[in-house]
Design an enzyme around this catalytic site. Structure first.
Site, PDB file in Angstrom:
ATOM      1  N   GLN A 210       1.176  -4.962 -14.322  1.00 31.17           N
ATOM      2  CA  GLN A 210       2.041  -3.941 -13.748  1.00 31.17           C
ATOM      3  C   GLN A 210       3.451  -4.493 -13.553  1.00 31.17           C
ATOM      4  O   GLN A 210       3.648  -5.704 -13.517  1.00 31.17           O
ATOM      5  CB  GLN A 210       1.506  -3.445 -12.396  1.00 31.17           C
ATOM      6  CG  GLN A 210       0.220  -2.667 -12.520  1.00 31.17           C
ATOM      7  CD  GLN A 210      -0.205  -2.027 -11.206  1.00 31.17           C
ATOM      8  OE1 GLN A 210       0.252  -2.384 -10.133  1.00 31.17           O
ATOM      9  NE2 GLN A 210      -1.103  -1.071 -11.303  1.00 31.17           N
TER      10      GLN A 210
ATOM     11  N   HIS B 148       5.170 -11.534   1.145  1.00 27.37           N
ATOM     12  CA  HIS B 148       4.055 -10.836   0.532  1.00 27.37           C
ATOM     13  C   HIS B 148       3.061 -11.864   0.030  1.00 27.37           C
ATOM     14  O   HIS B 148       3.438 -12.849  -0.606  1.00 27.37           O
ATOM     15  CB  HIS B 148       4.536  -9.970  -0.635  1.00 27.37           C
ATOM     16  CG  HIS B 148       5.479  -8.900  -0.197  1.00 27.37           C
ATOM     17  ND1 HIS B 148       6.794  -8.882  -0.594  1.00 27.37           N
ATOM     18  CD2 HIS B 148       5.301  -7.837   0.610  1.00 27.37           C
ATOM     19  CE1 HIS B 148       7.387  -7.830  -0.051  1.00 27.37           C
ATOM     20  NE2 HIS B 148       6.506  -7.182   0.686  1.00 27.37           N
TER      21      HIS B 148
ATOM     22  N   TYR C 249      10.000  -6.683 -10.711  1.00 30.22           N
ATOM     23  CA  TYR C 249       8.807  -7.514 -10.571  1.00 30.22           C
ATOM     24  C   TYR C 249       7.886  -7.242 -11.746  1.00 30.22           C
ATOM     25  O   TYR C 249       7.625  -6.093 -12.078  1.00 30.22           O
ATOM     26  CB  TYR C 249       8.000  -7.115  -9.323  1.00 30.22           C
ATOM     27  CG  TYR C 249       8.606  -7.388  -7.999  1.00 30.22           C
ATOM     28  CD1 TYR C 249       8.204  -8.478  -7.256  1.00 30.22           C
ATOM     29  CD2 TYR C 249       9.557  -6.538  -7.455  1.00 30.22           C
ATOM     30  CE1 TYR C 249       8.731  -8.727  -6.001  1.00 30.22           C
ATOM     31  CE2 TYR C 249      10.098  -6.771  -6.206  1.00 30.22           C
ATOM     32  CZ  TYR C 249       9.683  -7.858  -5.484  1.00 30.22           C
ATOM     33  OH  TYR C 249      10.218  -8.095  -4.254  1.00 30.22           O
TER      34      TYR C 249
END
Length: 139
Positions: free
Chosen positions: A46, A62, A132
């Site tokens: 992704q 994170h 990202y």
């Protein structure tokens, strides 16, 4: 792509190699074989774009635990960031160590963060945007 190891085991700064001419430039941002040559098995699943309006905004730390852990490849495409990695892998030689680096849209560098490390970003300019690429699905 040029890979420069960081002080965190398995983390790299990846510098894009621009091919320029009178029209502008072209730079490869992903090549599975180039990563494999460095011993990095990184399966992209992704990708995201994150835009932050205000300077001084913190996103992170994170961190995902198995089975949802993920590897990340990030690049600033507008503005600038101070990115931080914290190694939370108990079996790593750099366990509990951290690294902070400044990146901006004009340096054409990416940060490769291995799974098991926490990641954060502090915006240094208004309207900063980062891309990202991730090895796992959102969890």
């Amino acid at each position: 792509m040029k890979f420069s190891p960081t002080s965190i085991h398995g983390a790299y700064v990846v510098e894009l190699e621009k091919r320029e001419d009178e029209r502008g430039f072209l730079a490869r941002v992903w090549d599975k074989d180039e990563f494999a040559k460095k011993g990095i098995a990184f399966n992209l699943l992704q990708g995201y774009t994150c835009s932050t309006r205000r300077k001084g905004t913190v996103r992170g730390l994170h961190y995902l635990i198995p089975p949802h852990k993920e590897t990340k490849l990030t690049r600033v495409i507008r503005g600038s960031l101070y990115e931080v990695i914290v190694d939370l892998r108990p079996d790593s030689p750099t366990y509990r160590k951290w690294l902070g680096m400044k990146f901006d849209a004009h340096d054409y560098k990416m940060l490769f963060t291995p799974s098991g490390c926490a990641h954060a970003a502090l915006t240094l300019e208004d309207n900063t945007e980062i891309i990202y690429k991730c090895s796992n699905e959102y969890s």
